[in-house]
Scaffold this motif. Structure first.
Motif, PDB file in Angstrom:
ATOM      1  N   ARG A  80      11.752  29.760  10.729  1.00 42.59           N
ATOM      2  CA  ARG A  80      12.837  28.915  10.219  1.00 42.59           C
ATOM      3  C   ARG A  80      13.983  29.735   9.652  1.00 42.59           C
ATOM      4  N   LEU A  81      13.668  30.952   9.237  1.00 40.38           N
ATOM      5  CA  LEU A  81      14.720  31.839   8.743  1.00 40.38           C
ATOM      6  C   LEU A  81      15.483  32.495   9.895  1.00 40.38           C
ATOM      7  N   GLY A  82      15.041  32.259  11.115  1.00 42.42           N
ATOM      8  CA  GLY A  82      15.740  32.800  12.282  1.00 42.42           C
ATOM      9  C   GLY A  82      15.169  34.103  12.796  1.00 42.42           C
ATOM     10  N   VAL A  83      13.955  34.406  12.406  1.00 39.30           N
ATOM     11  CA  VAL A  83      13.323  35.656  12.819  1.00 39.30           C
ATOM     12  C   VAL A  83      12.160  35.325  13.743  1.00 39.30           C
ATOM     13  N   ASN A  84      12.016  36.124  14.787  1.00 38.94           N
ATOM     14  CA  ASN A  84      10.889  35.963  15.697  1.00 38.94           C
ATOM     15  C   ASN A  84       9.906  37.106  15.436  1.00 38.94           C
ATOM     16  N   PRO A  85       8.876  36.859  14.630  1.00 41.66           N
ATOM     17  CA  PRO A  85       7.967  37.945  14.264  1.00 41.66           C
ATOM     18  C   PRO A  85       7.017  38.300  15.396  1.00 41.66           C
ATOM     19  N   LYS A  86       6.542  39.497  15.373  1.00 41.60           N
ATOM     20  CA  LYS A  86       5.475  39.909  16.281  1.00 41.60           C
ATOM     21  C   LYS A  86       4.190  39.348  15.681  1.00 41.60           C
ATOM     22  N   MET A  87       3.531  38.449  16.419  1.00 45.65           N
ATOM     23  CA  MET A  87       2.306  37.819  15.940  1.00 45.65           C
ATOM     24  C   MET A  87       1.109  38.488  16.582  1.00 45.65           C
ATOM     25  N   ILE A  88       0.160  38.876  15.766  1.00 44.91           N
ATOM     26  CA  ILE A  88      -1.111  39.386  16.251  1.00 44.91           C
ATOM     27  C   ILE A  88      -2.172  38.432  15.728  1.00 44.91           C
ATOM     28  N   GLU A  89      -2.795  37.706  16.645  1.00 49.23           N
ATOM     29  CA  GLU A  89      -3.822  36.752  16.253  1.00 49.23           C
ATOM     30  C   GLU A  89      -5.194  37.309  16.601  1.00 49.23           C
ATOM     31  N   VAL A  90      -6.112  37.176  15.669  1.00 47.66           N
ATOM     32  CA  VAL A  90      -7.484  37.613  15.891  1.00 47.66           C
ATOM     33  C   VAL A  90      -8.414  36.422  15.680  1.00 47.66           C
ATOM     34  N   GLU A  91      -9.560  36.492  16.288  1.00 51.04           N
ATOM     35  CA  GLU A  91     -10.576  35.470  16.077  1.00 51.04           C
ATOM     36  C   GLU A  91     -11.229  35.704  14.719  1.00 51.04           C
ATOM     37  N   GLU A  92     -11.884  34.701  14.192  1.00 47.06           N
ATOM     38  CA  GLU A  92     -12.542  34.798  12.888  1.00 47.06           C
ATOM     39  C   GLU A  92     -13.546  35.943  12.848  1.00 47.06           C
ATOM     40  N   MET A  93     -14.285  36.140  13.942  1.00 46.03           N
ATOM     41  CA  MET A  93     -15.305  37.190  13.943  1.00 46.03           C
ATOM     42  C   MET A  93     -14.713  38.598  14.063  1.00 46.03           C
ATOM     43  N   GLU A  94     -13.444  38.721  14.439  1.00 48.88           N
ATOM     44  CA  GLU A  94     -12.774  40.021  14.529  1.00 48.88           C
ATOM     45  C   GLU A  94     -12.006  40.364  13.256  1.00 48.88           C
ATOM     46  N   LYS A  95     -12.009  39.460  12.305  1.00 47.85           N
ATOM     47  CA  LYS A  95     -11.191  39.576  11.094  1.00 47.85           C
ATOM     48  C   LYS A  95     -11.508  40.838  10.287  1.00 47.85           C
ATOM     49  N   THR A  96     -12.773  41.111  10.048  1.00 48.27           N
ATOM     50  CA  THR A  96     -13.151  42.269   9.228  1.00 48.27           C
ATOM     51  C   THR A  96     -12.731  43.571   9.891  1.00 48.27           C
ATOM     52  N   ALA A  97     -12.943  43.677  11.188  1.00 49.28           N
ATOM     53  CA  ALA A  97     -12.549  44.891  11.909  1.00 49.28           C
ATOM     54  C   ALA A  97     -11.039  45.097  11.833  1.00 49.28           C
ATOM     55  N   MET A  98     -10.278  44.019  11.922  1.00 45.54           N
ATOM     56  CA  MET A  98      -8.821  44.124  11.837  1.00 45.54           C
ATOM     57  C   MET A  98      -8.388  44.544  10.434  1.00 45.54           C
ATOM     58  N   LEU A  99      -9.034  44.016   9.404  1.00 44.99           N
ATOM     59  CA  LEU A  99      -8.690  44.411   8.032  1.00 44.99           C
ATOM     60  C   LEU A  99      -8.969  45.892   7.798  1.00 44.99           C
ATOM     61  N   VAL A 100     -10.022  46.414   8.407  1.00 49.70           N
ATOM     62  CA  VAL A 100     -10.321  47.849   8.289  1.00 49.70           C
ATOM     63  C   VAL A 100      -9.222  48.658   8.958  1.00 49.70           C
ATOM     64  N   LYS A 101      -8.784  48.234  10.149  1.00 49.09           N
ATOM     65  CA  LYS A 101      -7.696  48.942  10.844  1.00 49.09           C
ATOM     66  C   LYS A 101      -6.410  48.895  10.034  1.00 49.09           C
ATOM     67  N   LEU A 102      -6.118  47.741   9.450  1.00 49.07           N
ATOM     68  CA  LEU A 102      -4.888  47.596   8.675  1.00 49.07           C
ATOM     69  C   LEU A 102      -4.911  48.432   7.405  1.00 49.07           C
ATOM     70  N   SER A 103      -6.100  48.689   6.866  1.00 45.54           N
ATOM     71  CA  SER A 103      -6.193  49.486   5.642  1.00 45.54           C
ATOM     72  C   SER A 103      -5.815  50.938   5.880  1.00 45.54           C
ATOM     73  N   LYS A 104      -5.759  51.371   7.137  1.00 43.24           N
ATOM     74  CA  LYS A 104      -5.425  52.758   7.470  1.00 43.24           C
ATOM     75  C   LYS A 104      -3.931  52.994   7.625  1.00 43.24           C
ATOM     76  N   ILE A 105      -3.136  51.941   7.512  1.00 42.66           N
ATOM     77  CA  ILE A 105      -1.691  52.086   7.637  1.00 42.66           C
ATOM     78  C   ILE A 105      -1.129  52.668   6.353  1.00 42.66           C
ATOM     79  N   GLU A 106      -0.307  53.704   6.503  1.00 41.23           N
ATOM     80  CA  GLU A 106       0.293  54.350   5.336  1.00 41.23           C
ATOM     81  C   GLU A 106       1.214  53.376   4.604  1.00 41.23           C
ATOM     82  N   GLY A 107       1.226  53.478   3.300  1.00 36.20           N
ATOM     83  CA  GLY A 107       2.104  52.648   2.482  1.00 36.20           C
ATOM     84  C   GLY A 107       1.550  51.264   2.212  1.00 36.20           C
ATOM     85  N   SER A 108       0.349  50.987   2.686  1.00 39.50           N
ATOM     86  CA  SER A 108      -0.203  49.657   2.443  1.00 39.50           C
ATOM     87  C   SER A 108      -1.147  49.644   1.248  1.00 39.50           C
TER      88      SER A 108
END
Length: 152
Positions: A80-108
């Motif tokens: 609604r703000l006029g931005v088209n974000p990059k969406m990454i959707e994961v299934e519920e069972m992939e959620k924990t693995a994705m959170l682990v990957k995201l924790s490795k990003i610098e500055g997070s």
């Protein structure tokens, strides 16, 4: 004039319900299988490139659980703000693995604890609460402009 109807395989047949297989006297069904569902090109691209690179290369990235109401809410606000974000959707069972990957990003600072996780300019903004807080305070739009996601 015979009426045509569409069946499961989307091929029109006469109103009598007879198909080509029935007309030929064959008891086996020779109907074509329905095509497989389209593959999610975005998902395959994310796997190939790696989540770290996707977050670094896009001005705004939303990592969400498929079907999550709060994830849809955040995405709706951003759009609604006029931005088209990059969406990454994961299934519920992939959620924990994705959170682990995201924790490795610098500055997070340890990464997100829950999804949705919104990254603006390669840095973790947070989940629903942080996005809404930044929006209410009037800080979200300037963040989007600084990241290059919003031009006006």
């Amino acid at each position: 004039m015979p009426r045509t109807t569409s069946h499961r395989n989307f091929f029109p047949t006469s109103s009598g319900g007879s198909s080509a297989a029935a007309a030929s006297g064959s008891s086996r069904s020779t109907s074509c299988k329905s095509p497989p569902p389209p593959r999610d090109q975005s998902r395959r691209k994310v796997r190939k490139m790696g989540i770290l690179k996707v977050v670094a290369e896009n001005p705004i990235v939303t990592v969400a659980v498929r079907g999550c109401f709060m994830c849809v809410t955040v995405n709706s606000l951003v759009q609604r703000l006029g931005v088209n974000p990059k969406m990454i959707e994961v299934e519920e069972m992939e959620k924990t693995a994705m959170l682990v990957k995201l924790s490795k990003i610098e500055g997070s600072e340890g990464g997100p604890w829950e999804l949705p996780a919104v990254y603006v300019g390669g840095k973790l903004l947070g989940g629903v609460d942080k996005v809404m807080e930044a929006h209410v305070k009037g800080e979200f739009v300037p963040m989007l402009r600084a990241a290059g996601a919003l031009w006006l």
